[in-house]
Design an enzyme around this catalytic site. Structure first.
Site, PDB file in Angstrom:
ATOM      1  N   LYS A   1       0.943  -1.327  -0.019  1.00 53.72           N
ATOM      2  CA  LYS A   1       0.001   0.191  -0.021  1.00 53.72           C
ATOM      3  C   LYS A   1       0.919   1.416  -0.035  1.00 53.72           C
ATOM      4  O   LYS A   1       0.554   2.254  -0.704  1.00 53.72           O
ATOM      5  CB  LYS A   1      -0.914  -0.166   1.139  1.00 53.72           C
ATOM      6  CG  LYS A   1      -2.115  -0.946   1.123  1.00 53.72           C
ATOM      7  CD  LYS A   1      -2.985  -1.040   2.469  1.00 53.72           C
ATOM      8  CE  LYS A   1      -3.852  -2.225   2.240  1.00 53.72           C
ATOM      9  NZ  LYS A   1      -4.543  -2.665   3.274  1.00 53.72           N
TER      10      LYS A   1
ATOM     11  N   GLN B   1      -4.835  -1.289   9.680  1.00 52.66           N
ATOM     12  CA  GLN B   1      -4.624  -2.469   9.097  1.00 52.66           C
ATOM     13  C   GLN B   1      -5.327  -3.567  10.020  1.00 52.66           C
ATOM     14  O   GLN B   1      -4.774  -3.645  11.207  1.00 52.66           O
ATOM     15  CB  GLN B   1      -3.331  -3.053   8.708  1.00 52.66           C
ATOM     16  CG  GLN B   1      -2.943  -4.256   8.183  1.00 52.66           C
ATOM     17  CD  GLN B   1      -3.710  -4.126   6.725  1.00 52.66           C
ATOM     18  OE1 GLN B   1      -3.475  -3.340   5.881  1.00 52.66           O
ATOM     19  NE2 GLN B   1      -4.461  -5.274   6.407  1.00 52.66           N
TER      20      GLN B   1
ATOM     21  N   ASP C   1     -11.062   3.011   4.337  1.00 51.78           N
ATOM     22  CA  ASP C   1     -11.545   1.697   4.113  1.00 51.78           C
ATOM     23  C   ASP C   1     -13.085   1.637   4.135  1.00 51.78           C
ATOM     24  O   ASP C   1     -13.650   0.560   3.934  1.00 51.78           O
ATOM     25  CB  ASP C   1     -11.014   0.825   5.399  1.00 51.78           C
ATOM     26  CG  ASP C   1     -10.034  -0.136   4.944  1.00 51.78           C
ATOM     27  OD1 ASP C   1      -9.824  -0.253   3.679  1.00 51.78           O
ATOM     28  OD2 ASP C   1      -9.280  -0.560   5.897  1.00 51.78           O
TER      29      ASP C   1
END
Ligand code: NAD
Length: 296
Positions: free
Chosen positions: A54, A98, A121
């Site tokens: 990422k 994460q 997200d």
């Protein structure tokens, strides 16, 4: 029928190029560089790989990447304090924590402490509510990637029968909402669904998001249907490690009209959509129109 292969790798490269062009424009015209902060708690090997790629791709499209790696025994208080700092930092337009988090941390509490406008997200309860009610939100990256591929392939999805297999908060449920938003007739199937083969057989669009290697055989697929395989499963075959999806690719490709391979289908779209969401968050933060074609 032999299915058309929906090439997620090429599609994702196209999305990243679009993001990169827009980032350059933002820099030149507004003096702003979008920034994405990624928080990793602990040393889960798969998470480390995701976070590294990422970060790399964020920089490749010209954005700033801020990586925060915290010890596995970081307290909830310290993690929330970091998120608070990132929430108020104007150089940070997107925040991603994460998952999974170590067991002593409350995942819902942590995710819901992110500023919804920076929740790239799309897991914050506010964004979930906005998506369900058809309002502007941050949309979870994997379902957004699937939607982009479906729209690219079909144009309009209106009136199509879609079956989503899996009801997780990160894939199945938001995917179903997006398909509903595009006027599909949506069925969500799951581990307790009765007669899954016949539920899948009536679908024009099948989204498989289960996490069970090759569980959907070709004879469940309606002739000409579009199959989007979200599953990523590591298996051993002929003494070699292999990645396979939730769909038995070979038999499904004989019946489907179009199908995503694993690897090289949905996977690459997820990070591309994370970058797209960061750009969208940045544009919204500074009051500019959202980039076209990169949102739901
Ligand atoms: P999850 O474990 O949270 O959810 C799985 C879902 O499958 C559950 O809702 C369950 O009801 C359903 N299910 C389980 N067994 C079933 C059965 N026999 N029949 C029908 N449904 C069944 O998983 P998830 O996080 O949604 O991920 C699903 C898969 O997608 C995994 O393989 C994961 O690795 C992959 N994934 C890929 C990406 C990507 O970028 N391509 C992103 C996220 C997840």
């Amino acid at each position: 029928m032999v299915a058309q292969v929906v090439d997620g790798k090429t599609f994702a490269a196209k999305v990243r190029a679009q993001v990169s062009d827009q980032v350059l424009k933002l820099k030149e015209e507004n003096g702003i560089i979008p920034g994405l902060a990624v928080v990793l708690v602990g040393e889960d090997p798969a998470s480390q790989v995701y976070v590294r790629s990422k970060g790399k791709m964020t920089v490749e499209v010209g954005m700033n990447s801020y990586e925060h790696k915290l010890d596995v025994d970081t307290s909830e208080e310290d993690l929330l304090a970091l998120i608070d700092q990132l929430n108020t930092n104007p150089a940070v337009h997107g925040i991603l924590v994460q998952l999974p988090l170590p067991r002593h941390l409350n995942e819902d509490l942590v995710i819901n402490s992110i500023d919804p406008a920076k929740d790239v997200d799309g897991f914050h309860i506010s964004n979930v509510g906005l998506l369900v009610t058809g309002q502007k939100s941050m949309v979870p990256c994997t379902p957004l990637g699937c939607l982009m591929m479906l729209r690219d392939h079909h144009g309009s999805l209106s009136g199509m029968d879609a079956v989503v297999i899996g009801r997780s908060n990160i894939v199945g449920k938001p995917m179903a909402q997006l398909l509903l938003g595009d006027s599909c007739t949506v069925t969500i199937a799951h581990s307790r669904t009765k007669d899954l083969p016949n539920v899948v057989r009536r679908a024009d669009i099948v989204i498989a998001a289960v996490g069970r290697p090759e569980m959907v055989p070709g004879d469940w697929i309606k002739e000409g249907a579009t199959v989007i395989d979200v599953g990523i499963n590591r298996i051993e075959r002929d003494g070699k490690n292999k990645l396979v999806g939730d769909v038995d690719y070979a038999s499904a490709a004989d019946r489907a009209g179009a199908i995503t391979p694993v690897p090289g289908g949905v996977g690459p779209m997820t990070i591309a959509c994370l970058l797209a969401n960061t750009l969208t968050a940045c544009c919204r933060a500074i009051g500019l129109p959202e980039p076209e074609g990169l949102t739901a």
